[in-house]
Design a protein around this motif. Structure first.
Motif, PDB file in Angstrom:
ATOM      1  N   LEU A  26       0.820  -1.213   0.000  1.00 31.02           N
ATOM      2  CA  LEU A  26       0.000   0.000   0.000  1.00 31.02           C
ATOM      3  C   LEU A  26       0.851   1.260   0.000  1.00 31.02           C
ATOM      4  CD1 LEU A  26      -2.771  -1.112   2.523  1.00 31.02           C
ATOM      5  CD2 LEU A  26      -2.985  -0.917   0.041  1.00 31.02           C
ATOM      6  N   ARG A  27       1.957   1.249   0.718  1.00 31.19           N
ATOM      7  CA  ARG A  27       2.801   2.448   0.757  1.00 31.19           C
ATOM      8  C   ARG A  27       3.425   2.722  -0.611  1.00 31.19           C
ATOM      9  NH1 ARG A  27       3.100   4.395   5.728  1.00 31.19           N
ATOM     10  NH2 ARG A  27       2.645   2.995   7.477  1.00 31.19           N
ATOM     11  N   HIS A  28       3.681   1.673  -1.363  1.00 29.35           N
ATOM     12  CA  HIS A  28       4.207   1.868  -2.714  1.00 29.35           C
ATOM     13  C   HIS A  28       3.117   2.385  -3.645  1.00 29.35           C
ATOM     14  CE1 HIS A  28       6.854   1.263  -6.143  1.00 29.35           C
ATOM     15  NE2 HIS A  28       5.842   0.662  -6.765  1.00 29.35           N
TER      16      HIS A  28
ATOM     17  N   PHE B 197       0.663   4.303  -2.953  1.00 30.57           N
ATOM     18  CA  PHE B 197       0.344   5.714  -2.691  1.00 30.57           C
ATOM     19  C   PHE B 197       1.588   6.550  -2.379  1.00 30.57           C
ATOM     20  CE2 PHE B 197      -3.569   3.393  -1.465  1.00 30.57           C
ATOM     21  CZ  PHE B 197      -4.408   3.948  -2.421  1.00 30.57           C
ATOM     22  N   ARG B 198       2.721   6.131  -2.918  1.00 27.88           N
ATOM     23  CA  ARG B 198       3.975   6.832  -2.612  1.00 27.88           C
ATOM     24  C   ARG B 198       3.983   8.281  -3.097  1.00 27.88           C
ATOM     25  NH1 ARG B 198       4.378   3.632  -6.906  1.00 27.88           N
ATOM     26  NH2 ARG B 198       5.540   4.250  -8.766  1.00 27.88           N
ATOM     27  N   ASN B 199       3.158   8.608  -4.091  1.00 28.06           N
ATOM     28  CA  ASN B 199       3.145   9.974  -4.627  1.00 28.06           C
ATOM     29  C   ASN B 199       1.978  10.813  -4.102  1.00 28.06           C
ATOM     30  OD1 ASN B 199       5.450   9.539  -6.252  1.00 28.06           O
ATOM     31  ND2 ASN B 199       4.199   8.533  -7.812  1.00 28.06           N
ATOM     32  N   LYS B 200       1.185  10.259  -3.189  1.00 27.38           N
ATOM     33  CA  LYS B 200       0.054  11.013  -2.613  1.00 27.38           C
ATOM     34  C   LYS B 200       0.414  11.411  -1.175  1.00 27.38           C
ATOM     35  CE  LYS B 200      -4.262  10.152  -3.517  1.00 27.38           C
ATOM     36  NZ  LYS B 200      -4.676  11.234  -4.437  1.00 27.38           N
ATOM     37  N   LYS B 201       0.864  12.647  -1.024  1.00 27.86           N
ATOM     38  CA  LYS B 201       1.363  13.113   0.269  1.00 27.86           C
ATOM     39  C   LYS B 201       0.243  13.309   1.287  1.00 27.86           C
ATOM     40  CE  LYS B 201       5.383  13.215  -1.647  1.00 27.86           C
ATOM     41  NZ  LYS B 201       6.310  12.081  -1.411  1.00 27.86           N
ATOM     42  N   ASN B 202      -0.996  13.362   0.846  1.00 25.68           N
ATOM     43  CA  ASN B 202      -2.121  13.565   1.762  1.00 25.68           C
ATOM     44  C   ASN B 202      -2.675  12.237   2.295  1.00 25.68           C
ATOM     45  OD1 ASN B 202      -3.150  12.871  -0.833  1.00 25.68           O
ATOM     46  ND2 ASN B 202      -5.186  13.565  -0.187  1.00 25.68           N
ATOM     47  N   VAL B 203      -2.039  11.131   1.950  1.00 24.99           N
ATOM     48  CA  VAL B 203      -2.521   9.812   2.368  1.00 24.99           C
ATOM     49  C   VAL B 203      -1.595   9.241   3.444  1.00 24.99           C
ATOM     50  CG1 VAL B 203      -2.992   7.439   1.636  1.00 24.99           C
ATOM     51  CG2 VAL B 203      -3.571   9.350   0.125  1.00 24.99           C
TER      52      VAL B 203
END
Length: 279
Positions: free
Chosen positions: A62-64, A66-72
């Motif tokens: 999951l961290r990979h 959403f690696r480009n979504k700083k609000n998550v």
């Protein structure tokens, strides 16, 4: 500057991931909570269970994702209770406030209240389940090599309960490895005696789909040598004997239960919010 609204999404499955991706980064701070740290691609669980692909092929951290979504933010934990009066959830890692709460927790296997079947049958809802089936099947063939004739019958009967997509895919995949893979690995086993039995309570396999799908799936399964038992229900299974509502029994050490699901639920929500199957 306007404060972002806080959204909690419970569940990192298809719905949770899709929604998290679609929400506007400038409007929301998102907390995604799941019990495991990766997304599991459920449609291919059956291929992991039948040793056709490796678990890593269907597991996506999951961290990979959403690696480009700083609000998550991603947290690993289990939601224990919802306090809808105070817009708060209680979890195994603490309490969290929210403006909006999205429950996308998916479903679990429905055993229709039969705890003995639940104890002895395999399920296919997680990667762990798929690996458990894989390991059991491979160990079963190892056991066949040294088993006496009286024991071999139960080892050579593989029963799948439920003729929906999961059951049909599993039966077909097992038939493929029975024909093309297993004889090359286990030279001294007579795989013509391996029975793959698919039991379905309704008249047709893929009963929720079109008539064309029902007819095609039956034809496909029969051509692959799978034994179809329709309009029949399982009454019980004790790990050795499968009992049917017709009075018939099947000796088997392997029962995979794919006969329906019920939605996961969380304490704290009013009962009148739910419909059939906890939906």
């Amino acid at each position: 500057m306007e404060t972002k609204r806080k959204i909690i999404i419970v569940g990192g499955g298809f719905a949770g991931i899709k929604l998290t991706r679609k929400l506007d980064d400038s409007l929301f701070d998102i907390l995604l909570i799941d019990k495991i740290n990766h997304h599991q691609f459920q449609p291919l669980f059956y291929q992991v269970a039948t040793s056709q692909i490796e678990p890593s092929s269907i597991s996506f951290p999951l961290r990979h994702v959403f690696r480009n979504k700083k609000n998550v933010r991603i947290r690993l934990g289990e939601v224990l209770n919802v306090d809808i009066k105070h817009n708060k959830i209680n979890t195994s890692i603490g309490d969290f406030d929210y403006d909006f709460l999205i429950l996308a927790m998916g479903c679990k296997t429905n055993f229709y209240g039969n705890n003995q079947i639940k104890e002895h049958a395999f399920t296919l809802k997680t990667t762990f389940d798929a690996l458990a089936i894989r390991n059991h099947i491979l160990q079963t063939f190892e056991n066949i090599i040294t088993a006496d004739e009286a024991e071999k019958e139960s080892l050579l009967n593989l029963v799948i309960v439920g003729g929906g997509p999961t059951g049909v895919e599993l039966a077909g995949a097992f038939s493929e490895i029975k024909k093309n893979i297993l004889p090359r690995d286990y030279h001294r086993i007579d795989f013509s005696k391996l029975r793959i039995i698919l039991i379905e309570g309704s008249k047709d396999t893929l009963n929720s789909m079109s008539n064309q799908a029902k007819i095609a799936s039956r034809k496909y399964l029969l051509e692959m040598g799978i034994e179809l038992v329709t309009e029949t229900f399982v009454k019980n299974y004790d790990g050795q004997i499968l009992q049917l509502n017709t009075g018939e029994t099947i000796k088997t050490k392997t029962v995979i239960w794919a006969a329906g699901v019920v939605s996961n639920s969380i304490k704290g929500l009013p009962e009148n919010w739910f419909t059939t199957g906890n939906r």
